[in-house]
Design a protein around this motif. Structure first.
Motif, PDB file in Angstrom:
ATOM      1  N   ASP A   1       6.094   7.361  17.947  1.00 44.03           N
ATOM      2  CA  ASP A   1       4.917   6.784  18.584  1.00 44.03           C
ATOM      3  C   ASP A   1       5.236   6.526  20.055  1.00 44.03           C
ATOM      4  N   GLY A   2       4.335   6.895  20.936  1.00 42.98           N
ATOM      5  CA  GLY A   2       4.558   6.738  22.367  1.00 42.98           C
ATOM      6  C   GLY A   2       5.085   8.003  23.026  1.00 42.98           C
ATOM      7  N   PHE A   3       5.520   8.977  22.217  1.00 47.37           N
ATOM      8  CA  PHE A   3       5.988  10.259  22.730  1.00 47.37           C
ATOM      9  C   PHE A   3       4.766  11.158  22.946  1.00 47.37           C
ATOM     10  N   PRO A   4       4.817  12.108  23.885  1.00 45.86           N
ATOM     11  CA  PRO A   4       3.627  12.918  24.172  1.00 45.86           C
ATOM     12  C   PRO A   4       3.022  13.633  22.964  1.00 45.86           C
ATOM     13  N   CYS A   5       3.830  14.042  22.004  1.00 47.71           N
ATOM     14  CA  CYS A   5       3.290  14.729  20.825  1.00 47.71           C
ATOM     15  C   CYS A   5       3.499  13.879  19.569  1.00 47.71           C
ATOM     16  N   ALA A   6       3.330  12.567  19.710  1.00 46.49           N
ATOM     17  CA  ALA A   6       3.548  11.626  18.609  1.00 46.49           C
ATOM     18  C   ALA A   6       2.730  12.007  17.384  1.00 46.49           C
ATOM     19  N   GLY A   7       3.325  11.805  16.222  1.00 42.74           N
ATOM     20  CA  GLY A   7       2.639  12.053  14.965  1.00 42.74           C
ATOM     21  C   GLY A   7       3.569  12.662  13.951  1.00 42.74           C
ATOM     22  N   THR A   8       3.033  12.893  12.779  1.00 45.08           N
ATOM     23  CA  THR A   8       3.774  13.559  11.717  1.00 45.08           C
ATOM     24  C   THR A   8       3.064  14.858  11.394  1.00 45.08           C
ATOM     25  N   TYR A   9       3.820  15.929  11.409  1.00 42.25           N
ATOM     26  CA  TYR A   9       3.282  17.268  11.198  1.00 42.25           C
ATOM     27  C   TYR A   9       3.974  17.874   9.987  1.00 42.25           C
ATOM     28  N   VAL A  10       3.205  18.625   9.207  1.00 38.63           N
ATOM     29  CA  VAL A  10       3.726  19.180   7.962  1.00 38.63           C
ATOM     30  C   VAL A  10       3.757  20.707   8.043  1.00 38.63           C
ATOM     31  N   GLY A  11       4.944  21.250   7.840  1.00 35.99           N
ATOM     32  CA  GLY A  11       5.127  22.695   7.796  1.00 35.99           C
ATOM     33  C   GLY A  11       5.416  23.323   9.143  1.00 35.99           C
ATOM     34  N   PRO A  12       6.047  24.487   9.111  1.00 38.97           N
ATOM     35  CA  PRO A  12       6.494  25.154  10.339  1.00 38.97           C
ATOM     36  C   PRO A  12       5.398  25.423  11.365  1.00 38.97           C
TER      37      PRO A  12
ATOM     38  N   ILE B   1      15.127  22.346   5.521  1.00 35.49           N
ATOM     39  CA  ILE B   1      14.875  21.070   6.200  1.00 35.49           C
ATOM     40  C   ILE B   1      13.604  20.490   5.603  1.00 35.49           C
ATOM     41  N   ARG B   2      13.720  19.289   5.069  1.00 33.79           N
ATOM     42  CA  ARG B   2      12.595  18.643   4.378  1.00 33.79           C
ATOM     43  C   ARG B   2      11.962  17.526   5.203  1.00 33.79           C
ATOM     44  N   ARG B   3      12.778  16.935   6.097  1.00 33.82           N
ATOM     45  CA  ARG B   3      12.254  15.827   6.902  1.00 33.82           C
ATOM     46  C   ARG B   3      13.027  15.744   8.208  1.00 33.82           C
ATOM     47  N   PHE B   4      12.300  15.376   9.267  1.00 32.79           N
ATOM     48  CA  PHE B   4      12.871  15.171  10.592  1.00 32.79           C
ATOM     49  C   PHE B   4      12.197  13.940  11.174  1.00 32.79           C
ATOM     50  N   GLU B   5      12.986  13.077  11.800  1.00 28.93           N
ATOM     51  CA  GLU B   5      12.414  11.916  12.493  1.00 28.93           C
ATOM     52  C   GLU B   5      13.148  11.721  13.809  1.00 28.93           C
ATOM     53  N   GLN B   6      12.363  11.499  14.848  1.00 28.31           N
ATOM     54  CA  GLN B   6      12.869  11.353  16.206  1.00 28.31           C
ATOM     55  C   GLN B   6      12.837   9.883  16.627  1.00 28.31           C
ATOM     56  N   PHE B   7      13.880   9.451  17.335  1.00 27.98           N
ATOM     57  CA  PHE B   7      13.948   8.128  17.941  1.00 27.98           C
ATOM     58  C   PHE B   7      14.389   8.328  19.385  1.00 27.98           C
ATOM     59  N   THR B   8      13.550   7.930  20.343  1.00 32.27           N
ATOM     60  CA  THR B   8      13.882   8.169  21.741  1.00 32.27           C
ATOM     61  C   THR B   8      13.277   7.099  22.638  1.00 32.27           C
ATOM     62  N   ASP B   9      13.691   7.104  23.874  1.00 29.32           N
ATOM     63  CA  ASP B   9      13.155   6.196  24.888  1.00 29.32           C
ATOM     64  C   ASP B   9      11.865   6.804  25.425  1.00 29.32           C
TER      65      ASP B   9
ATOM     66  N   ASP C   1      14.511  27.630   8.817  1.00 27.74           N
ATOM     67  CA  ASP C   1      14.990  26.776   7.722  1.00 27.74           C
ATOM     68  C   ASP C   1      14.100  25.569   7.463  1.00 27.74           C
ATOM     69  N   ILE C   2      12.934  25.551   8.069  1.00 27.81           N
ATOM     70  CA  ILE C   2      12.007  24.433   7.870  1.00 27.81           C
ATOM     71  C   ILE C   2      11.152  24.716   6.636  1.00 27.81           C
ATOM     72  N   ALA C   3      11.195  23.805   5.676  1.00 30.87           N
ATOM     73  CA  ALA C   3      10.445  23.964   4.427  1.00 30.87           C
ATOM     74  C   ALA C   3       8.938  23.934   4.692  1.00 30.87           C
ATOM     75  N   PRO C   4       8.167  24.618   3.862  1.00 29.71           N
ATOM     76  CA  PRO C   4       6.712  24.614   4.034  1.00 29.71           C
ATOM     77  C   PRO C   4       6.102  23.213   3.980  1.00 29.71           C
ATOM     78  N   ASP C   5       6.769  22.290   3.287  1.00 32.70           N
ATOM     79  CA  ASP C   5       6.260  20.916   3.179  1.00 32.70           C
ATOM     80  C   ASP C   5       7.076  19.917   3.997  1.00 32.70           C
ATOM     81  N   CYS C   6       7.863  20.417   4.938  1.00 31.33           N
ATOM     82  CA  CYS C   6       8.666  19.538   5.796  1.00 31.33           C
ATOM     83  C   CYS C   6       7.764  18.573   6.547  1.00 31.33           C
ATOM     84  N   ARG C   7       8.154  17.312   6.586  1.00 35.11           N
ATOM     85  CA  ARG C   7       7.427  16.277   7.344  1.00 35.11           C
ATOM     86  C   ARG C   7       8.230  15.992   8.615  1.00 35.11           C
TER      87      ARG C   7
END
Length: 129
Positions: free
Chosen positions: A37-48, A112-120, A26-32
């Motif tokens: 930041d500070g997480f091991p795979c930090a960043g913004t990735y586009v698409g499945p 799903i068009r956008r996902f954002e993570q907030f964690t310790d 269900d992740i859109a081809p242009d999902c962001r």
């Protein structure tokens, strides 16, 4: 058409089954998809494919038993908030971690068009050194 909360819940159900294809379905081809930041795979990735390679596959290579345990989903229409916990064991150090996490999802047009993570991120980083 399924509601946003049903789409996000289906993603977590697939995660529990370790079903990558259903997690990405269900992740859109242009999902962001943004990992904090500070997480091991930090960043913004586009698409499945970028999300799979830079998040799911990367975490699987770095951690044994990496899991997200969903505590609750909050329904705000096309925006969904998930609250839960991450845990895992870093492969190189053998150290475990537990970290509280919140995910914010945006769904439109049944995808799903956008996902954002907030964690310790400190808890995760401590397991890596």
């Amino acid at each position: 058409m399924r509601k946003a909360i049903e789409i996000v819940k289906a993603h977590y159900d697939a995660n529990d089954r370790h079903d990558i294809d259903d997690m990405l379905a269900d992740i859109a081809p242009d999902c962001r998809w943004t990992e904090m930041d500070g997480f091991p795979c930090a960043g913004t990735y586009v698409g499945p494919q970028e999300i799979f390679r830079n998040v799911f596959q990367a975490l699987g290579k770095s951690f044994d038993g990496y899991t997200f345990k969903l505590e609750r989903l909050l329904d705000a229409g096309d925006e969904i908030v998930a609250v839960g916990d991450y845990s895992g064991t870093h492969r190189e150090t053998g150290k475990t971690f537990n970290a509280r996490v919140v995910h914010v999802w945006s769904v439109a047009g049944g995808k799903i068009r956008r996902f954002e993570q907030f964690t310790d991120t400190l808890r995760v980083a401590e397991s890596m050194r």
